[in-house]
Design a protein around this motif. Structure first.
Motif, PDB file in Angstrom:
ATOM      1  N   SER A 115      10.915   2.841   3.258  1.00 43.42           N
ATOM      2  CA  SER A 115      10.430   2.075   4.665  1.00 43.42           C
ATOM      3  C   SER A 115      11.200   1.931   5.556  1.00 43.42           C
ATOM      4  O   SER A 115      12.679   2.360   5.288  1.00 43.42           O
ATOM      5  CB  SER A 115      10.047   0.564   4.059  1.00 43.42           C
ATOM      6  OG  SER A 115       9.839  -0.399   5.274  1.00 43.42           O
ATOM      7  N   ASN A 116      11.155   1.673   6.735  1.00 40.32           N
ATOM      8  CA  ASN A 116      12.159   1.740   7.933  1.00 40.32           C
ATOM      9  C   ASN A 116      12.540   0.303   8.140  1.00 40.32           C
ATOM     10  O   ASN A 116      13.335  -0.007   8.932  1.00 40.32           O
ATOM     11  CB  ASN A 116      11.335   2.102   9.417  1.00 40.32           C
ATOM     12  CG  ASN A 116      10.508   1.290   9.639  1.00 40.32           C
ATOM     13  OD1 ASN A 116       9.656   0.432   9.036  1.00 40.32           O
ATOM     14  ND2 ASN A 116      10.069   1.166  10.892  1.00 40.32           N
ATOM     15  N   ILE A 117      12.085  -0.677   7.253  1.00 39.16           N
ATOM     16  CA  ILE A 117      12.505  -2.186   7.786  1.00 39.16           C
ATOM     17  C   ILE A 117      13.822  -2.566   7.572  1.00 39.16           C
ATOM     18  O   ILE A 117      14.599  -1.822   6.655  1.00 39.16           O
ATOM     19  CB  ILE A 117      11.893  -3.142   6.766  1.00 39.16           C
ATOM     20  CG1 ILE A 117      11.939  -4.580   7.476  1.00 39.16           C
ATOM     21  CG2 ILE A 117      12.102  -2.970   5.437  1.00 39.16           C
ATOM     22  CD1 ILE A 117      10.862  -5.392   6.636  1.00 39.16           C
ATOM     23  N   CYS A 118      14.328  -3.234   8.465  1.00 39.91           N
ATOM     24  CA  CYS A 118      15.759  -3.708   8.677  1.00 39.91           C
ATOM     25  C   CYS A 118      15.928  -5.123   8.769  1.00 39.91           C
ATOM     26  O   CYS A 118      15.942  -5.716   7.757  1.00 39.91           O
ATOM     27  CB  CYS A 118      16.371  -2.912   9.877  1.00 39.91           C
ATOM     28  SG  CYS A 118      18.000  -2.984  10.158  1.00 39.91           S
ATOM     29  N   TYR A 129      -1.362   1.205   9.312  1.00 40.13           N
ATOM     30  CA  TYR A 129      -0.127   1.762   8.439  1.00 40.13           C
ATOM     31  C   TYR A 129      -0.649   2.924   7.752  1.00 40.13           C
ATOM     32  O   TYR A 129      -0.056   3.853   7.070  1.00 40.13           O
ATOM     33  CB  TYR A 129       0.346   0.781   7.675  1.00 40.13           C
ATOM     34  CG  TYR A 129       1.485  -0.033   7.962  1.00 40.13           C
ATOM     35  CD1 TYR A 129       1.216  -0.902   9.062  1.00 40.13           C
ATOM     36  CD2 TYR A 129       2.671   0.235   7.806  1.00 40.13           C
ATOM     37  CE1 TYR A 129       2.256  -1.452   9.943  1.00 40.13           C
ATOM     38  CE2 TYR A 129       3.947  -0.460   8.476  1.00 40.13           C
ATOM     39  CZ  TYR A 129       3.552  -1.462   9.315  1.00 40.13           C
ATOM     40  OH  TYR A 129       4.703  -1.883  10.240  1.00 40.13           O
ATOM     41  N   ALA A 130      -2.122   2.916   7.489  1.00 35.40           N
ATOM     42  CA  ALA A 130      -2.563   4.202   6.741  1.00 35.40           C
ATOM     43  C   ALA A 130      -2.731   5.490   7.500  1.00 35.40           C
ATOM     44  O   ALA A 130      -2.794   6.598   6.836  1.00 35.40           O
ATOM     45  CB  ALA A 130      -3.978   3.727   6.068  1.00 35.40           C
ATOM     46  N   MET A 169       0.738  -1.245   0.062  1.00 40.71           N
ATOM     47  CA  MET A 169      -0.131  -0.069   0.110  1.00 40.71           C
ATOM     48  C   MET A 169       0.863   1.081   0.059  1.00 40.71           C
ATOM     49  O   MET A 169       0.593   2.296  -0.906  1.00 40.71           O
ATOM     50  CB  MET A 169      -0.713   0.028   1.168  1.00 40.71           C
ATOM     51  CG  MET A 169      -1.711   1.251   1.479  1.00 40.71           C
ATOM     52  SD  MET A 169      -2.785   1.256   2.951  1.00 40.71           S
ATOM     53  CE  MET A 169      -1.430   1.261   4.275  1.00 40.71           C
ATOM     54  N   LEU A 170       2.134   1.174   1.021  1.00 39.68           N
ATOM     55  CA  LEU A 170       2.711   2.363   0.913  1.00 39.68           C
ATOM     56  C   LEU A 170       3.485   2.536  -0.411  1.00 39.68           C
ATOM     57  O   LEU A 170       3.772   3.710  -0.746  1.00 39.68           O
ATOM     58  CB  LEU A 170       3.964   2.369   2.046  1.00 39.68           C
ATOM     59  CG  LEU A 170       3.131   2.226   3.415  1.00 39.68           C
ATOM     60  CD1 LEU A 170       4.166   2.138   4.679  1.00 39.68           C
ATOM     61  CD2 LEU A 170       2.322   3.223   3.983  1.00 39.68           C
ATOM     62  N   VAL A 206       9.043   8.908  10.205  1.00 41.13           N
ATOM     63  CA  VAL A 206       8.314   9.395   9.065  1.00 41.13           C
ATOM     64  C   VAL A 206       7.061   8.584   8.642  1.00 41.13           C
ATOM     65  O   VAL A 206       6.188   8.922   8.244  1.00 41.13           O
ATOM     66  CB  VAL A 206       9.420   9.434   7.929  1.00 41.13           C
ATOM     67  CG1 VAL A 206       8.757   9.591   6.346  1.00 41.13           C
ATOM     68  CG2 VAL A 206      10.365  10.767   8.113  1.00 41.13           C
ATOM     69  N   MET A 207       7.613   7.186   8.764  1.00 41.93           N
ATOM     70  CA  MET A 207       6.399   6.024   8.561  1.00 41.93           C
ATOM     71  C   MET A 207       5.217   6.401   9.646  1.00 41.93           C
ATOM     72  O   MET A 207       4.057   6.151   9.172  1.00 41.93           O
ATOM     73  CB  MET A 207       6.670   4.691   8.719  1.00 41.93           C
ATOM     74  CG  MET A 207       7.472   4.104   7.340  1.00 41.93           C
ATOM     75  SD  MET A 207       8.009   2.419   7.563  1.00 41.93           S
ATOM     76  CE  MET A 207       6.492   1.485   7.166  1.00 41.93           C
TER      77      MET A 207
END
Lengths: 436, 478
Positions: A321-324, A170-171, A142-143, B172-173
């Motif tokens: 995205s912040n994913i790590c 998340y929205a 979606m993002l 930011v997310m």
């Protein structure tokens, strides 16, 4: 009692001397005295034997069912011994993210193979190295699709409830509107969809099969999304992809899903793995790690983490995205499962699931549990019955059978997989037949 | 070595399943896929050898020294793997009746309570799947808190320039704008700069303590006063909790929200990049906003799942990475109160021992003890010899050690960040000290050799530019 340290008292003393301090405490001088804790209010440590006994006792307080007729996002499948055995090698388990390519080719190649298999299943061009789970994969998609002028996400109220909940979280605070359309006979209502999409639609999200097990007319949904200039995102059960048209064949821009059915135990909901694949056009917007093939300075084939300019450790607040950390180990297990099954094996699993599910549906019909929806289904379906769902499920429970999931007082969502036999299903149906 | 696709032969089989003993069903043709499914076809011995070969080209904590700063690569106890694999934990469905999963709920409730005690928080959710996911969750809690107080102006999150990249990305997310604050001479938050940026629009400050430089933020009480005085909240990035657990708690330092990394601090394995787990703790004022369901013990002693009243909503499916909780609980239960504290003490001891014996050659912050990790700057060596932090790292690979974290934090030039963790033994540390001292000398003797390192690894340095410019991200049959 055990603490996994490997320093003796004598060594500790030598080390303190070498540093030039008298005690361990002195090393913490920077911490203001008044902030320090006296003692944690936790029990004393245990020997490893006691820990094993304690944890085993906890595990025994959970009921393990002989027969499982419940899916709804977590599926009981046969897990081949070779997958469990080879995946338990500690080099895989105890490695970190492969930042140092020169000593991590095994992990990098495993991820590359996983990406290749996800691309095979989905027909897409690019897969990432995984995200947390299927629900998060849908939210990340979606993002990916959201643009300044396109901020409305459209889906149906027949996707997994948890996926919808995560999407809604998340929205929030991103100015994204989530439009949830009512399904028709359990499936996507194309007319309603046509009316709902427009210039502000970022994407249409469809699950295949949907939460009720129905096979959707995905190509039509994709066409409607594209006609409105929106992206088409498909959430798929990976086992079903052995039989069903791939997301690419249905015109999807992004394919996501939960990889749990591929060799991961139900484990009370996790860890699972979210897979995510897209067309090459979308590649540079994809979140998460991606492994690419290249060469080393001698021209030998080599694998590296690539396209890192997308990621948080380079772009910080400008990252997509912040994913790590992701679910790399679960992705490894999923790729091992796919290798162990091969194309033929995976097809047989998918067919076995549909065969047992269709047999169960027909047998339930005979004892008054009629299918609620008309459409074709994969390995899940919904029944309606005069007899209350609670009564039915309790009777099954007493016989060691985990029945379907209660959706309402008289509706149950059933699931069948290759772990079942005809005798299991006959027994379940017979018990239900006797419920008054 | 070959890809598994390259050893595939049509018709080979590996795992096999039982033939269904019911009538065949069929789906309408319009739904079926066309063409072959391109998956490998291998025999079981092919399979075993392929994955064994891959594992031999991987390097984990069990293989050797792994001082990857900020990642806390401590030993992953075997007993934790075994308990997580017990059938009573693996073969339970997440939507089973709660009365049939009392053991699983007890695992969750006990872990929530233990983590609350360790961090000094009032409530904990286990749901987030990783550290960054925890950050995101924590920031949504903060947003919900301000919104519930009708304090709508708080749109900014302050992040130090030494912070992990996930901090600003997560903020930011969660819909915030970022304000970066510089570090002062002591490498802590510059209080003057902080005072200049806080105000009515401050939602929170995100802080790692010890900082990413491995130093305890001495001004934490002052920082807390500044942030709270401005009406903001203090967020604790738990990446470095291993240095201080059992010694000082984030809650007592003034933090309102904290995330932990079970895959760092609580010994659960990293698995080549996950699954992790990033539980979030908070003070009671924020507890109503936590993502549910969370586990609760009833007055009668049984366990149940409950939703929080004003929850921000779910952040992951079901209850998060449950299998990771089982491992973390086994770890905490084994260690107990004293064991947890001794982990922190020995993590700090090992880091200081390594630092004390190399800092004449590998310069770091002077005159202070580090915490569980320290950052050296190789700028001077690079100026003298041309040998960079990267070259040192690659030379370490030749000697069989995993390199430290490179080029982070961004405020230190030619940075190498060493975190040996408490489970490393003195003999290994002594070997590493000797090796690092030799490597330093080598930089003067034969810099060109080091610039081409590694020489004895699986591959030489890969061409990363080519990988990004001409991406090959999947196998294609020739």
């Amino acid at each position: 009692m055990a603490n996994y340290l490997s320093t003796t008292e004598r060594e500790t003393k030598e080390m303190l001397e070498s540093i030039g301090v008298k005690s361990l405490d002195e090393l913490f001088d920077d911490i203001p005295k008044d902030l320090r804790l006296k003692k944690l209010d936790l029990p004393e440590g245990k020997s490893q034997q006691e820990t094993m006994e304690y944890m085993r006792a906890l595990s025994k307080k959970n009921k393990v069912y002989d027969v499982i007729l419940r899916g709804a996002g977590s599926y009981d499948h046969y897990i081949p011994s070779m997958v469990k055995n080879l995946a338990s090698r500690s080099e895989f388990i105890t490695a970190y993210t492969p930042y140092q390519a020169e000593m991590s080719q095994g992990i990098l190649q495993a991820i590359f193979e996983y990406q290749s298999m996800v691309c095979s299943l989905t027909g897409m061009d690019v897969s990432n190295a995984s995200v947390y789970n299927g629900a998060n994969a849908a939210a990340e998609a979606m993002l990916m699709c959201t643009e300044k002028t396109r901020k409305t996400f459209v889906t149906f109220d027949n996707i997994r409830p948890d996926t919808l909940k995560v999407i809604k979280t998340y929205a929030k605070r991103r100015g994204i509107e989530v439009k949830v359309l009512s399904p028709k006979d359990g499936a996507a209502d194309l007319k309603a969809l046509k009316a709902a999409v427009g210039e502000d639609t970022s994407c249409v999200y469809l699950e295949q099969p949907n939460y009720f097990g129905l096979i959707e007319d995905a190509e039509e949904v994709g066409k409607i999304a594209h006609d409105a200039g929106a992206k088409f995102v498909m959430g798929c059960n990976p086992i079903s992809l052995a039989l069903l048209k791939s997301p690419a064949e249905c015109g999807a821009d992004i394919a996501v899903g939960d990889g749990q059915p591929l060799g991961l135990p139900m484990a009370f909901g996790g860890p699972y793995v979210g897979f995510m694949a897209c067309t090459s056009k979308e590649m540079r917007k994809m979140p998460g790690r991606i492994v690419g093939e290249t060469v080393d300075h001698d021209g030998n084939r080599a694998y590296v983490l690539t396209l890192q300019a997308r990621e948080q450790h380079i772009r910080r607040e400008k990252a997509f995205s912040n994913i790590c950390s992701n679910q790399a180990y679960c992705a490894l297990v999923a790729s091992m499962y796919l290798s162990a099954m091969g194309p033929q094996g995976l097809k047989e699993v998918a067919e076995s699931c549909t065969d047992y599910a269709h047999y169960l549906a027909a047998a339930l019909e005979k004892v008054g549990l009629k299918r609620r929806d008309k459409g074709e289904f994969f390995h899940e379906f919904v029944t309606v019955s005069e007899t209350g769902a609670d009564k039915i499920l309790k009777a099954l429970d007493r016989a060691g059978i985990l029945g379907g999931l209660k959706l309402s007082e008289h509706e149950i969502l059933w699931c069948a997989t290759e772990t079942l036999t005809k005798a299991d299903l006959d027994k379940a149906v017979e018990i239900i037949g006797r419920v008054k | 070595m070959n890809l598994i696709f390259e050893i595939s032969e049509q018709g080979k089989r590996c795992a096999t399943i039982r033939k269904p003993d019911v009538q065949k069903s069929s789906l309408a043709k319009k739904y079926l896929r066309s063409g072959n499914l391109e998956l490998p076809e291998v025999s079981e011995v092919d399979f075993a050898r392929h994955y064994t070969a891959l594992s031999r080209r991987a390097f984990g904590v069990d293989n050797g020294f792994y001082p990857l700063g900020s990642c806390t690569m401590k030993y992953n106890p075997k007993i934790n793997e075994e308990v997580a694999g017990l059938e009573g934990f693996t073969r339970i469905h997440p939507l089973q009746p709660q009365s049939t999963v009392q053991g699983a709920l007890e695992v969750m409730e006990t872990l929530q309570r233990d983590l609350a005690e360790i961090t000094g928080m009032d409530a904990v959710t286990l749901q987030p799947n990783a550290g960054a996911h925890g950050e995101y969750t924590g920031l949504q809690l903060i947003a919900a808190y301000h919104t519930a107080r009708k304090d709508f102006k708080r749109t900014k999150v302050i992040v130090p320039d030494s912070a992990h990249g996930t901090n600003p990305a997560s903020a930011v997310m969660a819909g915030f704008e970022i304000i970066n604050v510089p570090s002062d001479e002591e490498k802590g938050v510059d209080l003057k700069a902080l005072k200049a940026v806080v105000g009515e629009d401050t939602a929170a400050l995100m802080l790692t303590n010890p900082t990413t430089l491995g130093l305890f933020e001495k001004n934490i009480k002052e920082i807390s006063k500044i942030i709270h005085g401005a009406g903001g909240l203090l967020y604790y990035d738990g990446a470095n909790l291993n240095a201080v657990m059992g010694i000082v708690r984030p809650g007592d330092m003034g933090f309102d929200v904290v995330h932990l990394n079970l895959h760092k601090t609580f010994s659960t394995p990293h698995g080549g990049g996950g699954p992790g787990s990033g539980p979030v703790g908070c003070k009671k004022e924020l507890a109503a906003f936590l993502p549910g369901p969370i586990a609760e013990k009833t007055a009668r002693g049984s366990y149940r799942l409950v939703e929080c009243k004003k929850s921000i909503g779910k952040v992951a499916s079901f209850y998060g990475n449950f299998g990771v909780y089982v491992r973390a609980l086994a770890y905490i239960v084994t260690l107990g109160a004293e064991g947890i504290k001794s982990c922190a003490q020995h993590a700090v001891l090992n880091a200081n021992y390594l630092k004390a014996n190399i800092e004449d050659l590998y310069p770091t912050e002077k005159g202070r003890h580090c915490m569980h990790e320290f950052v050296v700057s190789m700028q001077e060596l690079k100026d003298k010899t041309g040998v960079s932090a990267m070259d040192i790292a690659k030379t370490m690979i030749d000697r069989g050690y995993h390199p430290p974290t490179m080029y982070f934090p961004l405020i230190i030039h030619e940075a190498l960040m060493f975190e040996p963790t408490e489970t490393e033994n003195k003999r290994t540390l002594d070997e590493v000290i000797k090796a690092l001292r030799e490597i330093y000398e080598e930089a003067f003797k034969d810099p060109e050799y080091m610039k081409a390192a590694p020489h004895h690894a699986q591959i030489g340095r890969p061409d990363e530019v080519r990988a990004a410019r001409q991406p090959i991200v999947k196998y294609t049959k020739e």
